[in-house]
Scaffold this active site. Sequence first.
Site, PDB file in Angstrom:
ATOM      1  N   SER A 128     -23.747  -3.488 -26.108  1.00  0.00           N
ATOM      2  CA  SER A 128     -23.301  -4.119 -27.351  1.00  0.00           C
ATOM      3  C   SER A 128     -22.086  -5.016 -27.123  1.00  0.00           C
ATOM      4  CB  SER A 128     -22.942  -3.052 -28.392  1.00  0.00           C
ATOM      5  OG  SER A 128     -24.082  -2.327 -28.778  1.00  0.00           O
ATOM      6  N   GLU A 243     -32.871   5.554 -23.848  1.00  0.00           N
ATOM      7  CA  GLU A 243     -31.781   5.850 -24.765  1.00  0.00           C
ATOM      8  C   GLU A 243     -32.301   6.387 -26.088  1.00  0.00           C
ATOM      9  OE1 GLU A 243     -27.715   3.687 -26.270  1.00  0.00           O
ATOM     10  OE2 GLU A 243     -29.546   2.501 -26.292  1.00  0.00           O
ATOM     11  N   SER A 367     -29.465   0.181 -35.575  1.00  0.00           N
ATOM     12  CA  SER A 367     -29.278   0.887 -36.843  1.00  0.00           C
ATOM     13  C   SER A 367     -30.625   1.361 -37.393  1.00  0.00           C
ATOM     14  CB  SER A 367     -28.598  -0.030 -37.866  1.00  0.00           C
ATOM     15  OG  SER A 367     -29.479  -1.058 -38.271  1.00  0.00           O
TER      16      SER A 367
END
Length: 385
Positions: A128, A243, A367
């Site tokens: 990120s 992940e 998200s």
Amino acid sequence: MTEVDYNAMPDEEFRDMLRNFIEKECPASLRYQGRRVRWKEIKPWTLKLSKKGWLAPAWPVEHGGMGLDIEKMVAYHDIFDSAGVSRAPDMGIVMIGMLLIRFGSDAQKKYYLPRILACEDIWCQGYSEPGSGSDLASLRTKAILDGDHWVVNGQKIWTTVAQDATDIFMLVRTDPTAKKQEGISFLLARMDTPGITVRPIRTLGGEEEFCEVFFDDVRIPKENIVGNINEGWTMAKTLLGFERLTIGSPKFAMIAFGSLKELAREKGLFDDPVFVNDFIKLKMDIDDHVGTYRRYADALKHGGSLGPEMSILKIVSSELYQRVTELMLEVAGEQGPHLGPSNFGNASIDPLGYYFFSRPGTIYAGSNEIQRNILAKAVLEMPSQ
């Protein structure tokens, strides 16, 4: 170390072996924690697992792992999660190690894999960036080849416990003229390389769990590229699968549920039919999620691909964890809003810590709104408008 065929062991014998070891060797301070435990705290326990050869259950035996099949893998995680064992900084095991086994050069495997197993290298993830979170392909950290080195400039953010890491794996833009996904490469770097600066971010719960990482003319050896130049998106997608499988685990909900059960017992809440109804609903939802997670883990273990439908794991896991912590905070009563462990009879529990720690789960790793869009478009084939 004598090589053991764990897959040949009877299931209950295997579970008893793990359970007895945890009870004997894992300190209470590392169990049922409502926060992310730091490396210096968990290092002695992790080294015990390393010495036993139990640090990498999914790695093939030839690379130093346990080589567990899906049945034993489920049993392994069931025992550790039910015992509330804290998760060490394990990106070296569950992410970059698995990636190197699949895509790394022979030299990279030979160098990095033993160091990961020996806990000599602790890894963090540089994905990120400010403005490039869920839209990861828009990243701007760039790497320019200069002789035998890549020169890296840019910034990463929300890098989990980067201050404890010795190494970082990251995505960098190596061709600014290419389309977003096509100009990205996958690069490995030592955290003590000149030009790398780490700045911790303090969370609402008072923990320095995440960090900013800055790169100013950082020179990284050319051979630290994994795979081919400008083909890092393939690795990125693979790692995102690892992940999301890890984040989609029922582990955190199970650990929090164990503390909720202990709290309820100390407060005599199992005589309250309203609480018991809520408690049983959560238990049933956790059991359902364990079964769903097991199917995806089975597919990955047998070489299958993890498609877009696995977004459901991340959604359910993060929201289930939050539901458990919300009920815990509610039943804690007047002691709930206090940060730090409180005494409930013979139990010491931190309901607010659990609650705060569960909050970011619906945001990071894509998200939940993004995950629902993925399911709507890629799985249900719903129109964009």
